[in-house]
Design a protein around this motif. Structure first.
Motif, mmCIF file in Angstrom:
data_model
loop_
_atom_site.group_PDB
_atom_site.id
_atom_site.type_symbol
_atom_site.label_atom_id
_atom_site.label_comp_id
_atom_site.label_asym_id
_atom_site.label_seq_id
_atom_site.Cartn_x
_atom_site.Cartn_y
_atom_site.Cartn_z
ATOM 1 N N PHE A 1 -3.097 6.523 0.589
ATOM 2 C CA PHE A 1 -3.600 7.132 1.818
ATOM 3 C C PHE A 1 -2.790 8.400 2.088
ATOM 4 O O PHE A 1 -1.553 8.348 2.142
ATOM 5 C CB PHE A 1 -3.465 6.160 2.995
ATOM 6 N N TYR B 1 -8.945 8.713 4.968
ATOM 7 C CA TYR B 1 -7.669 9.179 4.430
ATOM 8 C C TYR B 1 -7.349 8.552 3.066
ATOM 9 O O TYR B 1 -6.316 8.877 2.481
ATOM 10 C CB TYR B 1 -6.534 8.854 5.416
ATOM 11 N N TYR B 2 -8.234 7.685 2.577
ATOM 12 C CA TYR B 2 -7.960 6.972 1.324
ATOM 13 C C TYR B 2 -8.364 7.823 0.126
ATOM 14 O O TYR B 2 -9.465 8.380 0.076
ATOM 15 C CB TYR B 2 -8.711 5.647 1.302
ATOM 16 N N SER C 1 -11.507 4.034 4.778
ATOM 17 C CA SER C 1 -10.810 5.038 5.579
ATOM 18 C C SER C 1 -10.998 6.426 4.971
ATOM 19 O O SER C 1 -11.000 6.595 3.749
ATOM 20 C CB SER C 1 -9.317 4.703 5.662
ATOM 21 N N LEU D 1 1.482 5.144 1.123
ATOM 22 C CA LEU D 1 1.137 6.164 2.116
ATOM 23 C C LEU D 1 1.816 7.466 1.726
ATOM 24 O O LEU D 1 3.041 7.521 1.556
ATOM 25 C CB LEU D 1 1.588 5.741 3.514
ATOM 26 N N GLN E 1 1.068 -4.597 3.425
ATOM 27 C CA GLN E 1 -0.278 -4.422 3.951
ATOM 28 C C GLN E 1 -0.403 -4.872 5.406
ATOM 29 O O GLN E 1 -1.189 -4.324 6.162
ATOM 30 C CB GLN E 1 -1.286 -5.191 3.086
ATOM 31 N N LEU F 1 -6.395 0.854 7.576
ATOM 32 C CA LEU F 1 -5.954 1.112 6.203
ATOM 33 C C LEU F 1 -6.762 0.256 5.233
ATOM 34 O O LEU F 1 -6.330 -0.811 4.789
ATOM 35 C CB LEU F 1 -4.456 0.828 6.075
ATOM 36 N N ASN F 2 -7.954 0.731 4.915
ATOM 37 C CA ASN F 2 -8.824 0.041 3.965
ATOM 38 C C ASN F 2 -9.561 1.075 3.126
ATOM 39 O O ASN F 2 -9.388 2.292 3.310
ATOM 40 C CB ASN F 2 -9.804 -0.885 4.703
ATOM 41 N N LEU G 1 -3.508 3.888 11.237
ATOM 42 C CA LEU G 1 -2.754 2.769 10.675
ATOM 43 C C LEU G 1 -3.469 1.440 10.875
ATOM 44 O O LEU G 1 -3.164 0.467 10.181
ATOM 45 C CB LEU G 1 -1.362 2.711 11.321
ATOM 46 N N ILE H 1 0.855 -1.180 0.000
ATOM 47 C CA ILE H 1 0.000 0.000 0.000
ATOM 48 C C ILE H 1 0.894 1.234 0.000
ATOM 49 O O ILE H 1 2.036 1.199 0.469
ATOM 50 C CB ILE H 1 -0.948 0.027 1.211
#
Length: 432
Positions: A47, A39-40, A37, A6, A17, A33-34, A30, A4
């Motif tokens: 993210f 933040y995605y 979220s 960031l 992941q 993280l999906n 943290l 992933i």
């Protein structure tokens, strides 16, 4: 195994992941993280976090190795804030970083204490730093009275500095005159054939009965008292809150000082009062209250930055000073008992009659004063005395080092505070 991406404030981190372990709290970003979220970013498939990349790099090192360290170029408060965001507990911090991390917390606490007693915005209440008083035809009310009150209490303004200088000279002169009035050679001897009326036979009482102060001394003392009286009345009249003004210890001392100073000067001129034996207790009480005028020097200290810093350092060292007092008292009692038993039964001119006298000896010895009125005469007593002196030096030196360190911190932070005030002043001047 998938990866992933960031994005931490423009710095890209690519991690596995399943790199998050149990060391991360459940509310941490943290741990979530999906795709759901907040933040995605679906467009970039990454993210995004608006946090420090340097701190996040330290977080990744902790998740990888289990060792958390403070980055050298990051503010400790910022590091602590980001740790809370990432869900990393502070207790995971490595021992090698304890000094840097917790020392900064202590520095922030010290600075907060300093600013709570000496705020930056209290230095310059006006744009130019100089107080503008109202015109003579302007009514002295509202803002005008507050301006006068500020001028008399804030020695950072031009008028305040002048008035503070006048008060300094007046207080020092008044204190000097009060001290000189107790010296017989500075008083005028009276030609009297009357008999000394008091049953009290002290030399001091006889001096005040048989002498009087010089008229020049009385005139100077009266002039000083007029200045004190005018200063107090003006500040009382212009004070925003009369109750708060009267709650001040220094203001109450000032009131008692100039009132009883007038009474004392009147008594010195009314010589017949000293010939009445029944009035001696009253005269003694009034003379004692007149000594309160010496406390005026605390008003000078109240405006001294150095003294304020010293008092703050002593207040911050209250715990260490309390430990010193308790330890000193316990050790003094132990050495007093030991010396009393060691010297028991010795026929000498300096024999310790009881434990209280031994305790006096222990305190004098531990503080390295050594009056010499009592001292051990036996070999075992001398050994106890030597050990007592060495113990006293150690007990006093260790807490004093902490107090000195606190004073050094307050002194250093006050320099930073003064630089900050200068930068504020320059900014205000540039804005105008």
């Amino acid at each position: 195994m998938g990866y992933i991406t960031l994005n931490v404030r423009g710095t890209i981190f690519v991690v596995e992941q399943d790199f998050v372990n149990v060391s991360v709290k459940s509310h941490s970003p943290l741990a979530q993280l999906n795709d759901s979220s907040k933040y995605y970013n679906r467009e970039k498939d990454e993210f995004y976090f608006n946090k420090s990349a340097v701190v996040f790099d330290a977080v990744l090192d902790y998740l990888d190795t289990g060792n958390l360290h403070v980055p050298g170029n990051v503010c400790t408060e910022k590091f602590q804030s980001d740790l809370e965001f990432w869900g990393i507990p502070q207790c995971k911090l490595g021992k090698c970083c304890w000094k840097v991390f917790y020392r900064t917390e202590e520095d922030v606490t010290t600075m907060d204490t300093l600013l709570s007693h000496m705020p930056c915005d209290a230095i310059h209440t006006h744009r130019t730093g100089h107080l503008q008083l109202p015109e003579l035809d302007e009514p002295v009310s509202g803002c005008s009275r507050s301006c006068i009150y500020s001028a008399l209490n804030d020695n950072s303004t031009r008028i305040g500095k002048v008035w503070y200088g006048v008060l300094c000279v007046t207080i020092l002169l008044s204190t000097f005159l009060f001290i000189m009035a107790t010296v017989p050679s500075f008083r005028v001897k009276l030609d009297t054939t009357k008999t000394y009326p008091y049953s009290v036979t002290s030399n001091t009482a006889f001096m005040y009965w048989s002498t009087r102060p010089h008229y020049a001394t009385v005139a100077l003392d009266s002039a000083c008292n007029v200045i004190f009286m005018i200063d107090w009345l003006v500040r009382f009249f212009c004070a925003p809150s009369k109750k708060s003004f009267m709650r001040s210890f220094l203001n109450c001392v000032e009131l008692v000082s100039w009132v009883f100073q007038w009474i004392g000067l009147w008594m010195e001129l009314q010589r017949y009062l000293f010939e009445v034996e029944g009035l001696y207790p009253v005269l003694f009480i009034i003379s004692t209250i007149c000594c309160v005028r010496i406390l005026r020097v605390f008003r000078l200290i109240n405006h001294s930055v150095g003294v304020k810093l010293l008092l703050l350092s002593l207040k911050s060292s209250a715990r260490e000073l309390f430990i010193l007092a308790v330890s000193f008292g316990c050790v003094a009692i132990i050495f007093a008992l030991l010396l009393y038993m060691a010297e028991l039964g010795i026929d000498s001119d300096v024999t310790l009659p009881n434990v209280f006298v031994s305790l006096w000896w222990a305190i004098v010895t531990m503080t390295t004063v050594g009056y010499g009125d009592y001292y051990p005469t036996t070999p075992q007593g001398c050994c106890i005395g030597a050990l007592c002196a060495l113990t006293g030096i150690l007990l006093i030196a260790l807490p004093m080092a902490v107090t000195s360190s606190n004073f050094s911190d307050f002194y250093t932070f006050n320099k930073y505070r003064e630089r900050y005030i200068k930068s504020l002043q320059k900014q205000k001047e540039s804005d105008t």
